[in-house]
Design a protein around this motif. Structure first.
Motif, PDB file in Angstrom:
ATOM      1  N   THR A  46       5.580   7.948   2.073  1.00  0.00           N
ATOM      2  CA  THR A  46       5.772   8.669   3.326  1.00  0.00           C
ATOM      3  C   THR A  46       6.466   7.782   4.356  1.00  0.00           C
ATOM      4  N   ASP A  99       5.312   1.445   8.606  1.00  0.00           N
ATOM      5  CA  ASP A  99       4.354   0.354   8.745  1.00  0.00           C
ATOM      6  C   ASP A  99       4.875  -0.900   8.041  1.00  0.00           C
ATOM      7  N   THR A 159       5.414   7.293   7.266  1.00  0.00           N
ATOM      8  CA  THR A 159       4.371   6.489   7.917  1.00  0.00           C
ATOM      9  C   THR A 159       4.205   5.154   7.199  1.00  0.00           C
ATOM     10  N   VAL A 160       4.125   5.227   5.878  1.00  0.00           N
ATOM     11  CA  VAL A 160       3.935   4.007   5.090  1.00  0.00           C
ATOM     12  C   VAL A 160       5.178   3.117   5.205  1.00  0.00           C
ATOM     13  N   TRP A 219       0.832  -1.219   0.000  1.00  0.00           N
ATOM     14  CA  TRP A 219       0.000   0.000   0.000  1.00  0.00           C
ATOM     15  C   TRP A 219       0.864   1.266   0.000  1.00  0.00           C
ATOM     16  N   TYR A 220       1.900   1.231  -0.809  1.00  0.00           N
ATOM     17  CA  TYR A 220       2.850   2.343  -0.829  1.00  0.00           C
ATOM     18  C   TYR A 220       2.242   3.646  -1.328  1.00  0.00           C
ATOM     19  N   THR A 221       1.144   3.527  -2.080  1.00  0.00           N
ATOM     20  CA  THR A 221       0.535   4.722  -2.668  1.00  0.00           C
ATOM     21  C   THR A 221      -0.547   5.325  -1.780  1.00  0.00           C
ATOM     22  N   ALA A 222      -0.712   4.790  -0.595  1.00  0.00           N
ATOM     23  CA  ALA A 222      -1.855   5.168   0.253  1.00  0.00           C
ATOM     24  C   ALA A 222      -1.904   6.663   0.549  1.00  0.00           C
ATOM     25  N   GLU A 223      -0.745   7.287   0.630  1.00  0.00           N
ATOM     26  CA  GLU A 223      -0.739   8.707   1.001  1.00  0.00           C
ATOM     27  C   GLU A 223      -0.315   9.611  -0.149  1.00  0.00           C
ATOM     28  N   GLY A 224      -0.383   9.059  -1.375  1.00  0.00           N
ATOM     29  CA  GLY A 224      -0.130   9.885  -2.554  1.00  0.00           C
ATOM     30  C   GLY A 224       1.331   9.985  -2.928  1.00  0.00           C
ATOM     31  N   PRO A 271      -3.136   6.630  -6.264  1.00  0.00           N
ATOM     32  CA  PRO A 271      -3.469   7.552  -5.167  1.00  0.00           C
ATOM     33  C   PRO A 271      -4.829   8.199  -5.424  1.00  0.00           C
ATOM     34  N   ASP A 272      -5.479   8.630  -4.365  1.00  0.00           N
ATOM     35  CA  ASP A 272      -6.774   9.314  -4.490  1.00  0.00           C
ATOM     36  C   ASP A 272      -6.686  10.446  -5.501  1.00  0.00           C
TER      37      ASP A 272
END
Lengths: 274, 274
Positions: free
Chosen positions: B79, B85, B81-82, B71-76, B109-110
């Motif tokens: 990051t 995790d 954080t990613v 889920w490396y793209t979770a924050e666009g 990303p969103d």
């Protein structure tokens, strides 16, 4: 890359399949300045092939394709019934002077797990149809369908796979690229270059909605989804493609429920997203 | 090809995610003679990592993987954080001696239409996680997800694409092959051969139902669908793969509604279809 206008668009009749007959689609295209049409065979037959050909000619529309031949696996093996139906489809494509006959090749036969076998049936079927199509000057366009349709609709699932078949079968056959089916493919740009102008026979657009609520009937209008359509079109046009851009949207919950004139207005309004 | 027994199977906890805790899964595997387990991180954390490691060891189970990192793209963008995790996921995989950490890499990303950009983020993220994983001896397994998940779950969608990333990143990274995601790929056999034993880190099974009613949660038990699982397994094992065969079934309407013991009995009963 071209600056598109409405005249560069083609209406695939599936986009307003619940609203309009073919005659109404032809009138609608003229009214909205849309330059071409791509009928599905059921609409074409309802209209009558000769009458449709005349209406299309009189309206001055181009015909970006006829949808659709194929379904070679429908009877488990390649049958004369299937081949004859494809021959009729070729004749219909010739009658309306379609740029190509679009092929949705068929998925796994009922009860089968043999996808290699299905692919062999499809290649044999395409070969037979192509032999006939050459005699009447109709181009055959394999439409690779998204892999989520491999079981139930088409076992040709990438542009590269379609071109492998084209390589094997020779002249007169190419691909119909629909961004919905191919946008995810990491090999797409390379395969479009491999296809080249002569084998890029059709270019279909709509959009991939995220989330997608239904695997078949939840396509979006261009700009509503996540596909970078201009990026794909630029690669296609870099090969010299200068045909109509065909809009094909299956949308049970949204576009099929709206007045068809509103759908056509949305199509032309979506030009900046194509 | 091996003659499989229950001892060659591994239970992915998602298969009974609505019914059992990890501790119950471990007991269930022992009761049904299933040789391995592959926990999802939520179940693992609910159990407690150290307690889980002890329970698994005491039950004599193998651990075919930990699901999942990525889920490396979770924050666009990538990051800390990613990355942090994923570092924790590596530590958890090490603690339970998992054969690999399975990576579902993330989709667009969103709000993005840039799939090439997403893929670049993912490659960078995998590189960072791999650097750490090498220091603790955990193998990283990229799971190519079916192209229908390109937007929302994983932009690595073919085995070939995953192996291109592996080629670039070097040792310690390979693929987790799930027949559900890859069965349609005309290039599958060639890519499995390209992967070779050292990069075939996990082999997941379930079945593709036709029709499929939901894009995420309508997977079938092996034998219920259209995938020729033995054919794929034979190609995987021809490369020397001799690991556990992991059963991962998302099934909101069927298998998740049944008593978990019935699901495990169905798994072992389905051995002839694997």
């Amino acid at each position: 890359m071209r600056t598109l206008t409405s005249a560069d668009l083609s209406l695939n009749t599936a986009t307003v399949s619940k609203q309009w007959t073919l005659a109404e689609c032809i009138d609608g295209c003229a009214r909205h300045g849309i330059g071409g049409i791509s009928p599905w065979r059921d609409k074409l037959q309802d209209c009558g092939v000769d009458r449709a050909a005349k209406l299309i000619r009189d309206a001055g529309l181009g015909v970006s394709g006829l949808c659709r031949g194929g379904w070679y696996t429908a009877e488990g093996a390649l049958t004369q019934t299937v081949l004859d139906d494809n021959k009729r489809a070729v004749d219909e494509a010739a009658a309306i002077e379609a740029a190509c006959l679009v092929m949705v090749v068929g998925g796994l036969p009922d009860g089968s797990r043999d996808i290699d076998g299905a692919r062999a049936i499809v290649t044999d079927g395409l070969s037979a149809t192509l032999d006939y199509a050459r005699t009447v000057g109709v181009k055959i366009a394999i439409e690779p369908l998204h892999p989520m349709y491999a079981a139930d609709r088409a076992c040709v699932n990438t542009t590269g796979q379609a071109l492998d078949i084209c390589d094997r079968l020779g002249n007169g056959i190419g691909v119909a690229l629909d961004v919905y089916h191919v946008w995810w493919d990491p090999d797409l740009a390379a395969q479009i270059a491999r296809a080249g102008k002569d084998r890029l026979l059709a270019f279909h657009v709509c959009d991939w909605l995220n989330p997608t609520r239904d695997m078949l009937t939840d396509r979006g209008m261009m700009g509503e989804g996540v596909i970078d359509i201009p990026a794909i079109r630029s690669v296609v046009e870099a090969q010299g493609f200068d045909g109509l851009v065909e809009v094909e949207i299956f949308s049970a919950e949204d576009w099929w429920t709206r007045p068809a004139d509103e759908v056509l207005a949305a199509m032309t309004g979506a030009l900046p997203s194509i």
